[in-house]
Motif scaffolding. Sequence first.
Motif, short mmCIF file in Angstrom:
data_model
loop_
_atom_site.label_atom_id
_atom_site.label_comp_id
_atom_site.label_asym_id
_atom_site.label_seq_id
_atom_site.Cartn_x
_atom_site.Cartn_y
_atom_site.Cartn_z
N ALA A 6 43.59 39.98 48.64
CA ALA A 6 44.56 38.90 47.04
C ALA A 6 43.99 38.66 46.28
O ALA A 6 43.48 38.44 44.56
CB ALA A 6 45.94 38.32 47.21
N TYR A 7 43.03 37.50 46.82
CA TYR A 7 42.68 36.99 45.46
C TYR A 7 40.45 37.15 45.86
O TYR A 7 39.30 36.51 46.36
CB TYR A 7 42.02 35.12 46.74
N ALA A 8 40.46 38.85 45.81
CA ALA A 8 38.05 39.34 46.54
C ALA A 8 37.64 38.30 45.11
O ALA A 8 38.65 38.17 43.82
CB ALA A 8 38.86 40.66 46.53
N LEU A 14 44.23 39.01 38.68
CA LEU A 14 44.37 38.07 38.63
C LEU A 14 45.78 37.25 38.97
O LEU A 14 45.96 38.50 39.10
CB LEU A 14 44.29 37.52 36.85
N ARG A 15 46.04 36.75 39.42
CA ARG A 15 47.54 36.71 40.38
C ARG A 15 47.90 35.54 39.58
O ARG A 15 48.06 34.64 39.23
CB ARG A 15 47.22 36.57 41.96
N GLN A 16 49.61 35.39 39.80
CA GLN A 16 50.10 34.36 38.72
C GLN A 16 50.20 33.08 40.64
O GLN A 16 51.28 33.31 41.62
CB GLN A 16 52.09 34.82 38.96
N SER A 17 49.27 32.38 40.72
CA SER A 17 49.55 31.71 42.11
C SER A 17 48.03 30.42 41.01
O SER A 17 47.03 30.54 40.42
CB SER A 17 48.57 33.02 42.93
N TRP A 18 48.08 29.07 41.67
CA TRP A 18 47.78 28.29 41.57
C TRP A 18 46.18 28.26 42.96
O TRP A 18 45.95 26.85 42.72
CB TRP A 18 48.39 26.72 42.28
N ASN A 19 46.39 29.45 43.53
CA ASN A 19 44.98 29.44 44.00
C ASN A 19 43.74 29.31 43.75
O ASN A 19 43.15 29.55 42.58
CB ASN A 19 45.10 31.14 45.15
N LYS A 20 42.39 27.91 44.26
CA LYS A 20 41.32 28.06 43.73
C LYS A 20 40.38 28.99 43.53
O LYS A 20 39.89 28.98 42.35
CB LYS A 20 40.68 26.49 44.72
N LEU A 26 40.29 33.25 37.33
CA LEU A 26 40.34 33.68 36.28
C LEU A 26 39.01 33.02 34.79
O LEU A 26 39.47 33.72 33.36
CB LEU A 26 41.65 32.16 36.05
N SER A 27 39.01 32.08 34.96
CA SER A 27 37.69 31.73 34.26
C SER A 27 36.73 32.48 33.66
O SER A 27 35.72 32.12 32.79
CB SER A 27 36.80 30.39 35.13
#
Length: 425
Positions: A6-8, A14-20, A26-27
């Motif tokens: 999910a966070y490859a 990009l996901r709807q998540s607060w994951n680091k 996002l950056s």
Amino acid sequence: MRLKKAYALKRPKLRQSWNKYNLYNLSRAEPPNTFTRTFFQQKWSAKSTARAYHGETVKEKHWQRMFRRRLRSVVPMDHNQLARSDGFEQAEGRGSGLEPHPDNKPRPFPKTPYMNMTFAPLERRLDTAIFRAMFASSTRQARQFVVHGDVKVNGKEMIYPGYLLNPGDMFQVEPDRVMFATGALKDARERRAGRKARQKSQASAAKSQDVLPSDSESAPTTEDTLLTSTADEASSDSNKETLQSLLSQAKNLLTTPSSASNLSGKRKQDLRAFQRLLKRTLSRGRNQSIFPQKDTTLTDSLDAQLQELTQKLNLNPAPPADEKIDPRDLGPETLTPENSSLLRKALTEARENPIDVTKPYATPWRPRPYMSAFAFIPRYLEVHHRICSAVYLRHPVARPGLGEVPTPFGNDVNALSFNWYLRRR
């Protein structure tokens, strides 16, 4: 493995998540490459990128049925200007070379980002609204809260994450779930203390289970006495371990085959209601009368607590505020007004945010890291964080220079996605 996909980081989505890791993606997000691709490839890649963020848990066929060609938008108009003139001044001096003064030239009107409203229908979903209201750290977690029965809509329990909110609907999430979702995780020391507390409660529950009779005829009698006598005992003793042992006893009565087979349906309902009552009582961490501290005896007022601490520390009380005294005349054992206010503030924080090792989040509660980048509330929601409830005011709309649907993508990506689904319709 699922979270890694999910966070490859190699091929980020990009996901709807607060994951680091999602914040890192996002950056470093860049606009898609459109130079070496056909128009079909551009639309497909834009659709794939946008759908990974908007409605990640929604099936594609379901989203295609939700898609609408109509994009909601508003144009704000100055009522004072409309009252002063009817538009004739726009034709004044036309063709005569008359130029308005530079100060009177109309300012360029900002463009309305209509394409950012492509995924506006998904903002009506209950799980998405919970995430937008900052009651969950991701839409997946918000979906879990809804399925587990921790969310109410207009006062009624709602277990369907895809429920479409209407303007004026109010939804509420259990405060303990919100504090777990938005709070920091426990460290190794806090997890060890929580394990010890659970082992202690299990040992006490096992001892109380040995006291219970094992024959089937006496099981209903034991359950009756458990329901009638434990409420007064818990309220009078105000002991958390007692409440946990009672909860374990009620759970064992329902799960043990020998006793559960002899209980009627009404008795089982009463036991389950009793379990819910105990859980609500245990979850009220702010009620200090239930969980007394070991160091100081909690009293009803902060003034009594402050007086008690000054007596235990052998401190002289602070002089009145209207009395003028030189600070140099105060001894080292005198409580100054500044220290008194700081002590009062610390006592207030200790009462409102206590230390409880049995909670699944770190206590005292503190926000989780990397949360500030996602801390915003859309305009179409009215949120009250103290009671963990929010109102869906209206459907999101596009305004000049602003699209009310939060999206990390630009107008180009959303326009290509809109064209893809426009063709599919």
